[in-house]
Scaffold this active site. Structure first.
Site, PDB file in Angstrom:
ATOM      1  N   ARG A 298     -65.098-152.977  25.798  1.00  0.00           N
ATOM      2  CA  ARG A 298     -65.088-153.624  27.107  1.00  0.00           C
ATOM      3  C   ARG A 298     -64.470-155.019  27.031  1.00  0.00           C
ATOM      4  O   ARG A 298     -63.802-155.474  27.962  1.00  0.00           O
ATOM      5  CB  ARG A 298     -66.510-153.678  27.666  1.00  0.00           C
ATOM      6  N   TYR A 433     -61.701-147.191  32.827  1.00  0.00           N
ATOM      7  CA  TYR A 433     -62.081-146.763  31.479  1.00  0.00           C
ATOM      8  C   TYR A 433     -62.944-147.786  30.755  1.00  0.00           C
ATOM      9  O   TYR A 433     -63.051-148.930  31.153  1.00  0.00           O
ATOM     10  CB  TYR A 433     -60.890-146.301  30.657  1.00  0.00           C
ATOM     11  N   GLU A 434     -63.598-147.300  29.699  1.00  0.00           N
ATOM     12  CA  GLU A 434     -64.630-148.049  28.963  1.00  0.00           C
ATOM     13  C   GLU A 434     -65.763-148.495  29.890  1.00  0.00           C
ATOM     14  O   GLU A 434     -66.383-149.530  29.691  1.00  0.00           O
ATOM     15  CB  GLU A 434     -64.035-149.252  28.224  1.00  0.00           C
ATOM     16  N   GLY A 435     -66.044-147.675  30.889  1.00  0.00           N
ATOM     17  CA  GLY A 435     -67.113-147.960  31.841  1.00  0.00           C
ATOM     18  C   GLY A 435     -66.560-148.520  33.127  1.00  0.00           C
ATOM     19  O   GLY A 435     -65.955-149.590  33.139  1.00  0.00           O
TER      20      GLY A 435
END
Length: 574
Positions: A298, A433-435
């Site tokens: 993140r 992406y990545e949350g």
């Protein structure tokens, strides 16, 4: 053509040279004076860091990577006969980074890495992303090696890290599946081991499908797989983490055709009883190792977003200085000038939150390494809130700023003749992406309500300045901070559904307050930042009040609309 993407970025240089507590970070990270340390003192380390940001990183980014970005985007990655093919420009980019020995930045020197602080890596990632955002998805995957470095056995470290640091091997993380995206507890990919082998050191067999895997064609893949009986250990409790080397048993089924980041292959993988090796303890794959890896990822995506913001601002300013309409340059029109100012100020805001977060993570990891428990606990609490907030804030701004860059270009911005359309397409993935941004907000709000940032706010709000105007602004921010206290107490007394509805508003208040205080601290060291702080705070205070009123209204209007039987939203779900 810009010659260097570090030396031309005054705000980035200001952060690196004036705002980072390098002495403290270096003393925690480096064993100064020992035979395994490359530096005699903190000053020598800092000199090395800053020189590297300029050359090779800033120079390679500006002179080599950026000129290839359009071609890499146009050609993209291809899938042929089960293999992923890279465009020539991407191959050259990876080789340039490898030749400059930049593929093991945070890894200890004993494995061939540079043992650099996290904040240096974030700055390097921003610079690379400004040149070509898709390349970050190779450069930024150094978190794979770092995860191995932190959690794997010494045998696995010795086997994989040297070749990852040298650039000979690239990495990937295979977490998500078709029915397990944000909900990783639903992962079904299986891991089994022969009863005759030692589960800690033996060879496991990984079987199943993974989807949306960045650089899934990489040589070293970290795989989240279900190692325990789902009847006994359901959800995340039954998941473990594995290193899976590239073998014929790891098959790339296809690559996705995407809106942007065309220079980064996103793969669907099938593991056909592929050999794998356990990282850490069984059953802690999601709660510990994936959580750690995702936090690192993140941070790099936030850096990617800031890099795109910087590129978008540079392109918009350049165009506004060149384009003439009605007999004058378009930057002289008030509405265009106002957009440019906002783009610059909010890029600096995103960078400010990102670099404070990165520094706190360095201090937390350094305190952990040195056994300073009190500092470790303090910085760990801060990092757990700031990491998702930095990712959320930078990525949302990235989408807006890249969109504004197109607007300033007018019709030209909608064509492929100018790079802003590519920046806009590349930006769109950052808050997914990545949350997703919604996941980041959900993660942060729980910790905000617990008071995990209270000590940080106390430190920031208690600061006084030599300049009267800065104190006056600080007093206004401090008064607005009461809004956060009101909202937190109000939301604590509400049900979970209401908390989720207003979570974004509360997070926005937190970010506005944090960035306001941080800009004031910067204004003390750079006169230009006085204007930036004033502009940002003038914008932020009305936003804070509006969000306060919304949160305290107690009106879950979104829920009412969603549940109203004759609404289009409800009708669409039937």
């Amino acid at each position: 053509m810009i010659e260097n993407f570090y030396s031309d970025n005054e705000d980035l240089k200001f952060h690196m040279e004036k705002m980072v507590d390098w002495k403290k970070i270096v003393q925690l990270k480096e064993n100064l004076g020992s035979s395994d340390c490359n530096y005699e003192n903190a000053e020598e380390a800092l000199k090395t860091y800053l020189e590297m940001l300029q050359d090779p990183i800033g120079e390679i980014a500006a002179k080599r990577i950026a000129p290839r970005a359009a071609e890499v985007d146009k050609i993209g990655c291809a899938y042929e006969n089960g293999e992923v093919k890279f465009p020539d420009g991407l191959k050259k980019n990876i080789q340039d980074l490898t030749d400059a020995q930049l593929m093991g930045i945070t890894i200890p020197t004993r494995y061939g890495g540079l043992n650099m602080p996290k904040i240096f890596y974030v700055a390097a990632t921003e610079i690379i992303s400004r040149a070509d955002a898709s390349l970050m998805n190779f450069f930024g995957l150094q978190g794979i090696a770092e995860t191995i470095s932190v959690f794997a056995s010494e045998e696995l470290k010795q086997k994989y890290l040297p070749k990852m640091c040298s650039g000979e091997w690239t990495g990937a993380m295979a977490l998500t599946e078709a029915d397990a995206g944000s909900d990783l507890g639903a992962v079904m990919c299986k891991a089994e081991i022969d009863a005759s082998q030692n589960p800690e050191t033996g060879e496991w067999k990984i079987k199943g499908t993974k989807r949306f895997i960045t650089n899934g064609c990489g040589d070293v893949i970290l795989v989240l797989a279900r190692s325990e009986d789902p009847q006994k250990y359901g959800g995340g409790r039954g998941l473990s983490f594995f290193i899976v080397p590239k073998t014929p048993a790891v098959k790339v089924r296809r690559i996705e055709h995407k809106l942007g980041i065309h220079g980064s292959p996103t793969c669907e993988l099938y593991f056909d009883n592929a050999p794998g090796y356990l990282v850490g303890q069984r059953g802690r794959g999601l709660a510990k190792y994936t959580a750690w890896l995702m936090a690192a990822a993140r941070l790099t995506v936030a850096a990617q977003a800031v890099g795109i913001c910087q590129a978008a601002v540079a392109e918009a300013v350049k165009y506004a200085n060149e384009r003439e309409q009605f007999g004058k340059k378009i930057k002289e029109f008030s509405q265009v000038a106002d957009m440019l100012i906002d783009m610059q100020v909010y890029t600096e805001a995103a960078r400010t939150l990102l670099y404070v977060t990165s520094q706190i993570i360095d201090l937390q990891e350094g305190a952990e390494m040195r056994g300073i428990k009190e500092d470790e606990r303090k910085y760990s609490k801060f990092a757990d809130v700031l990491t998702p907030l930095a990712k959320y804030y930078a990525c949302e701004l990235c989408n807006k700023i890249s969109s504004d860059a197109i607007q300033i270009h007018g019709g030209n911005g909608f064509t492929t003749e100018y790079p802003v359309e590519r920046l806009y397409r590349d930006a769109r993935i950052t808050n997914i992406y990545e949350g997703t941004s919604q996941i980041q907000v959900n993660w942060a709000i729980l910790r905000i309500l617990k008071g995990d940032l209270d000590e940080l706010f106390k430190e920031l709000s208690g600061k006084r300045y030599a300049q009267a105007d800065l104190n006056a602004l600080s007093d206004k921010v401090r008064k607005s901070q009461e809004a956060l206290k009101e909202c937190v107490e109000f939301v604590k007394g509400k049900e979970t559904e209401y908390r989720d509805v207003v979570a974004k508003k509360v997070c926005d208040i937190v970010v506005d307050l944090l960035v306001s205080y941080l800009f004031l601290a910067q204004a003390e060291k750079w006169d230009y930042k006085r204007k930036v702080a004033k502009k940002f705070i003038q914008d932020a205070l009305p936003r804070i009040e509006l969000n306060r009123q919304y949160v305290l209204s107690g009106n879950g209007l979104e829920l009412d609309i969603l549940n109203q039987q004759d609404s289009p939203v409800a009708a669409g779900s039937r």
